[in-house]
Design a protein around this motif. Sequence first.
Motif, PDB file in Angstrom:
ATOM      1  N   HIS A 244       0.851  -1.192   0.000  1.00 23.29           N
ATOM      2  CA  HIS A 244       0.000   0.000   0.000  1.00 23.29           C
ATOM      3  C   HIS A 244       0.887   1.242   0.000  1.00 23.29           C
ATOM      4  CE1 HIS A 244      -3.801   2.029   1.874  1.00 23.29           C
ATOM      5  NE2 HIS A 244      -3.120   2.889   1.141  1.00 23.29           N
ATOM      6  N   ALA A 245       0.866   1.976  -1.100  1.00 24.41           N
ATOM      7  CA  ALA A 245       1.622   3.224  -1.209  1.00 24.41           C
ATOM      8  C   ALA A 245       0.800   4.359  -0.610  1.00 24.41           C
ATOM      9  CB  ALA A 245       1.942   3.529  -2.665  1.00 24.41           C
ATOM     10  N   GLN A 246       1.362   5.019   0.385  1.00 28.82           N
ATOM     11  CA  GLN A 246       0.675   6.120   1.053  1.00 28.82           C
ATOM     12  C   GLN A 246       1.086   7.483   0.495  1.00 28.82           C
ATOM     13  OE1 GLN A 246      -1.704   6.177   3.266  1.00 28.82           O
ATOM     14  NE2 GLN A 246      -1.762   4.197   4.293  1.00 28.82           N
ATOM     15  N   THR A 247       2.014   7.494  -0.446  1.00 27.07           N
ATOM     16  CA  THR A 247       2.464   8.748  -1.067  1.00 27.07           C
ATOM     17  C   THR A 247       2.582   8.557  -2.573  1.00 27.07           C
ATOM     18  OG1 THR A 247       4.833   8.259  -0.950  1.00 27.07           O
ATOM     19  CG2 THR A 247       3.825   9.278   1.006  1.00 27.07           C
ATOM     20  N   ALA A 248       2.534   9.674  -3.299  1.00 24.53           N
ATOM     21  CA  ALA A 248       2.678   9.619  -4.753  1.00 24.53           C
ATOM     22  C   ALA A 248       4.062   9.111  -5.150  1.00 24.53           C
ATOM     23  CB  ALA A 248       2.429  10.999  -5.342  1.00 24.53           C
ATOM     24  N   GLN A 249       5.077   9.485  -4.389  1.00 23.98           N
ATOM     25  CA  GLN A 249       6.442   9.024  -4.686  1.00 23.98           C
ATOM     26  C   GLN A 249       6.518   7.504  -4.608  1.00 23.98           C
ATOM     27  OE1 GLN A 249       9.306   9.599  -1.551  1.00 23.98           O
ATOM     28  NE2 GLN A 249      10.992   9.908  -2.994  1.00 23.98           N
TER      29      GLN A 249
END
Length: 351
Positions: free
Chosen positions: A78-83
Amino acid sequence: MRILHLNLEKGWRGGERQTLFTLQGLRAAGHQVALAARAGGPLAQRAEAAGIRVFPCSGSLALARLLLAQRRSHDVIHAQTAQAMSLLAFLRPVLRAALVFTRRTAFDAPDRVRRQRWKWGRADALVAISQAAAAAPRACGLSAIVIPSAVEPQQADPARVEALRRQFGLTGRRVLVTAAALSPEKDPLTLIEAVHRLRADHPDVICLHCGADGAAADAARARVLALGLQDHYRFAGFQGNVGDCLALADVYVSSSRFEALGTSVLDACLAGLPVVATDVGGHREILDPDRGLLAPAGDDSAIARRVAWVLDHADAARVMGQRAQAHVAQAYSVPAMVAAYQQLYGRLLRA
């Protein structure tokens, strides 16, 4: 489920708090959770203190190495940031896990949206924290699930509250509080101009600005000096427990020009404070129709008038704050957010 969250932000803001809330809730529900976070950063430190497994990363290259090494160890990444989502998009072919991205922004230049579409489309599920944050992906034909960010009551430390009251000379004053970084999108200059207008008819007013320095810090401090507002506008810097600042407030104000949701507004509502905020993004979703006062972004005169109304109509403002408090406690709770993510992960793994 085995779940890995990614967040390499260096500071501690709303997204980092939401990451920790989610991990803690998923772990309490019996899932195996882990976090890839900035080495030595506040998120990594707080997660470790909470007993969550942390993979410290110095940057994107270290995170890429970690993902390749761990590609068979997790059911959900789960990516919590755009980066972090950018990295997942490129590594998509070699990753076995279901990929989730939570989008926390709502400012989108059209050319940027077109560039982002490919990246967003590589996620198995794209989550937005508000309808405002979901608008851009939906406009380019992608599905976006709305799972709002959550807040918990911020308990104030009485000793710290009194220390802040003395430090910033708040005794006997009517206090506006804002919790926002000194960055252009938070538009501190408009709030400073609003306070300048307010003091003409409300000479006891003072604004306590809680937030770390950003690109607008120098301009904000210079404008306070130019207007002679030193006794009416105080910079408190980053405060680890926003509850201490909210305990000092008569009204909470947000002058943001862009806001996907506005967790600081949620915090203020949950504390029962009357809120004046700009009519942008998630502010509208939180405060409409009668849970707060909205003003056009960049309009210092309108913000000043609405704050003046709150100060001059204390009983009506208190009722308004109570309506917002009840709404936020139900619609933006941590258990509701965690349950929504848990259901989403389950659907992805069953698909």
